[in-house]
Enzyme design. Structure first.
Site, mmCIF file in Angstrom:
data_model
loop_
_atom_site.group_PDB
_atom_site.id
_atom_site.type_symbol
_atom_site.label_atom_id
_atom_site.label_comp_id
_atom_site.label_asym_id
_atom_site.label_seq_id
_atom_site.Cartn_x
_atom_site.Cartn_y
_atom_site.Cartn_z
ATOM 1 N N ALA A 140 -11.086 6.407 1.312
ATOM 2 C CA ALA A 140 -10.067 5.415 0.969
ATOM 3 C C ALA A 140 -9.110 5.169 2.120
ATOM 4 O O ALA A 140 -8.604 4.059 2.305
ATOM 5 C CB ALA A 140 -9.292 5.870 -0.265
ATOM 6 N N ASP B 247 0.815 -1.214 0.000
ATOM 7 C CA ASP B 247 0.000 0.000 0.000
ATOM 8 C C ASP B 247 0.850 1.267 0.000
ATOM 9 O O ASP B 247 0.506 2.253 -0.647
ATOM 10 C CB ASP B 247 -0.930 0.010 1.211
ATOM 11 C CG ASP B 247 -2.098 -0.955 1.042
ATOM 12 O OD1 ASP B 247 -2.427 -1.287 -0.108
ATOM 13 O OD2 ASP B 247 -2.667 -1.365 2.056
ATOM 14 N N THR C 149 -9.770 2.973 6.424
ATOM 15 C CA THR C 149 -9.398 1.680 7.000
ATOM 16 C C THR C 149 -7.929 1.619 7.398
ATOM 17 O O THR C 149 -7.450 0.563 7.800
ATOM 18 C CB THR C 149 -9.679 0.533 6.008
ATOM 19 O OG1 THR C 149 -8.950 0.774 4.808
ATOM 20 C CG2 THR C 149 -11.158 0.426 5.707
ATOM 21 N N ALA C 150 -7.228 2.735 7.267
ATOM 22 C CA ALA C 150 -5.811 2.757 7.623
ATOM 23 C C ALA C 150 -5.643 3.263 9.062
ATOM 24 O O ALA C 150 -6.203 2.699 9.992
ATOM 25 C CB ALA C 150 -5.049 3.614 6.614
ATOM 26 N N TYR D 151 -8.829 3.821 11.152
ATOM 27 C CA TYR D 151 -9.459 2.619 11.714
ATOM 28 C C TYR D 151 -8.724 2.157 12.962
ATOM 29 O O TYR D 151 -9.341 1.731 13.949
ATOM 30 C CB TYR D 151 -9.480 1.529 10.646
ATOM 31 C CG TYR D 151 -10.316 0.320 10.995
ATOM 32 C CD1 TYR D 151 -11.520 0.433 11.667
ATOM 33 C CD2 TYR D 151 -9.897 -0.961 10.616
ATOM 34 C CE1 TYR D 151 -12.293 -0.676 11.958
ATOM 35 C CE2 TYR D 151 -10.662 -2.079 10.907
ATOM 36 C CZ TYR D 151 -11.853 -1.928 11.587
ATOM 37 O OH TYR D 151 -12.606 -3.034 11.881
ATOM 38 N N ALA E 185 -6.277 8.715 20.960
ATOM 39 C CA ALA E 185 -6.113 8.629 22.415
ATOM 40 C C ALA E 185 -6.561 9.915 23.108
ATOM 41 O O ALA E 185 -5.785 10.567 23.814
ATOM 42 C CB ALA E 185 -4.666 8.295 22.774
#
Length: 253
Positions: A151, A43, A154-155, A158, A178
């Site tokens: 896009a 990726d 999900t990196a 997530y 956090a």
């Protein structure tokens, strides 16, 4: 007619070996004259290729020679022309980051996945958040915060417990990393047209760095983020394995 293909590969041996085999089989066109660019790697290399070839408006088809490969297709050598002919195209608009460093210089960068702010010292960051010029959060005490595209949802987004966004949803995810105060604040969904501004509170005592797809600026005073709808990245996926399907599948694993 067979498409003219330009093959590019990351430095890892498996990617270089794959490129040599594919070039021997299908030839290798110059990027500027290619109908499609095939990127071999993970990726990270896919993002690098998309940034580097942005001005060409040439679709990029990735084949996984890395680890996760969320933006990549499976690797095979035999039926590549047929796979390219049947591939489905996804359009992604990047985020534009403007960040002022503590020396007064302003830096700009584009991000396909996300723009993130992260504490750069032992103490938590303190951030003030405005959306479209209107103050929305007076003080966020946290390790950081980020704005992600669908896009990129999900990196890092997530991993920070942000929402997964369907492709074409025309929204951005604003996610805290956090968060300490407000204790239970998990972020917000914003329209794609929104301009997000982070102001760093007490940047000398609590330094913060900004990162746009690994293009980082140290010790920032403020960061502005907006979607660049005039810039598009074209990504090709095998039928049934596009980003929309991957985003849905990720939510049930």
């Amino acid at each position: 007619m067979r498409r003219k293909i330009a093959f590019v590969a990351s430095d890892v041996p498996s990617a270089q070996t794959a490129r040599a085999a594919l070039v021997a089989r299908f030839g290798d066109a110059p990027e500027a004259r290619a109908d499609v660019i095939v990127a071999l790697g993970g990726d990270g290399f896919m993002l690098h290729t998309m940034h580097r070839t942005q001005a060409l408006d040439t679709p990029v088809y990735g084949m996984n020679r890395g680890t996760v490969g969320f933006l990549m297709n499976d690797y095979t050598e035999t039926d590549l022309p047929e796979r390219l002919a049947s591939a489905e195209e996804e359009i992604i608009n990047p985020l534009a980051m403007r960040a002022e460093a503590n020396d007064g210089t302003v830096h700009e960068a584009l991000a396909i996945n996300e723009v993130s702010l992260l504490r750069a010292g032992p103490q938590a960051a303190k951030l003030r958040i405005s959306i479209d010029g209107r103050l929305r959060l007076e003080e966020l005490i946290c390790d950081g915060a980020l704005v992600a595209t669908p896009a990129g949802s999900t990196a890092y987004n997530y991993s920070a417990h942000g929402p997964i966004l369907p492709i074409g949803s025309d929204v951005l995810a604003l996610t805290a990393v956090a968060a300490f105060r407000p204790r239970r604040w998990r972020g917000a969904l914003l329209p794609k047209t929104a301009c997000v501004r982070f102001d760093v509170i007490d940047p000398d005592k609590r330094p913060v760095m900004a990162d746009a797809d690994s293009r980082w600026v140290e010790s920032v005073n403020w960061v502005e983020i907006r979607s660049r709808t005039d810039i598009r990245h074209r990504i090709l996926f095998d039928p049934g394995h596009g980003l929309e399907e991957r985003l849905l599948r990720e939510q049930f694993t």
